[in-house]
Motif scaffolding. Sequence first.
Motif: not given
Ligand code: DAH
Length: 334
Positions: A171, A173, A176, A197, A211, A213, A253-254, A302-304
């Motif tokens: 990912h 992430s 970050q 993956r 992705q 992020e 991580y969240t 954060a999001f992804g």
């Molecule tokens: N890294 C996760 C994935 O690949 C997606 C993700 C979820 C990223 C929550 C984030 C987060 O930054 O806070 O499925």
Amino acid sequence: MSFLDQIEPLKQSAIAEINASPSLAALDQARVTHLGANGKFTALLKQLGALPKEEKPAAGKLINVAKQELEAALTNRRADLELKESLPKESTDFSLPGRLRWLGKLHPLTQVTDDIVRSFRKIGFVVADGPEIEDEYHCFDALNTPADHPARDTQDTFYVGSPGRPLLRTHTSSVQIRVMEKQPPPIRIIVPGRVYRRDNADATHNPTFHQIEGLYVDKNVTVGDLKGTVEFVFKELLGSEVKLRFRPHYFSYTEPSLEIDFTSPMVKKMGKDWLEIAGCGMVHPKVFENVGYDPEVWSGWAFGFGIERIAMIRYNITDIRLFYENDTRFLSQF
Ligand code: DAH
């Protein structure tokens, strides 16, 4: 006829023949006739030896001058004929329309990525980047996902050797961590990139995909900021009729962690109520500690999300593999 008297007429007739040669082949023939081993002019040169001694210098001079004239005539005529033969045999029609060149275009995944990046830039985010070959620390441990954590199984990947077990990142992430290690808060970044993956390809999975992020760190950041930001970008991207839903979930991580579901008239047409499109949440205090930020001072979200997912929704595509087949009949539609 005396020897000297023969030179001039012979020269004249040779030059006339050279200048009248209609082709390079005829010119070569004229050269052989006059200056070849058995040529007329060569024959004259051979007679030079038989002349009385006192006549030789004047005759030799004259014949040499004549020979130079012949050679100059040959060179000139050859240049003329070569030019003539290199010209096009048929006239060119300059009124013909030009040939259309096939222009390439940006891949649909690139177009979607560019649009997402443009939206985030409007609200002050900058693009960050990180390595696709990662180490376990940045991909997992620093994100509060230790070796025995079950989340590692669902993100099984390709290990590319030792030492340090480098792997293809599962990912974005990991970026970050890399960014926070390098700079102090506040932070506002988005990270588009390729991830890997150990998956079998089917209509909705591919072992390589993309992705984006996002990471926002500042003082007093709330879930409200997260929702407002994500909603702004998705409406820009997929239209104002879009609705989002935030559902509790788990990521290491969240805390809290959420998943984002999306719906629009098109999703309804597909016979579904909601489509899951992203993971997100408030950055876990452990993650801040791992990069040396004080979690009592700093907060963030954060999001992804998967770029293919967004592109499939946007363009109504039902098989993810179409993106990777390089079939121009597919690609030229976007
Ligand atoms: N890294 C996760 C994935 O690949 C997606 C993700 C979820 C990223 C929550 C984030 C987060 O930054 O806070 O499925």
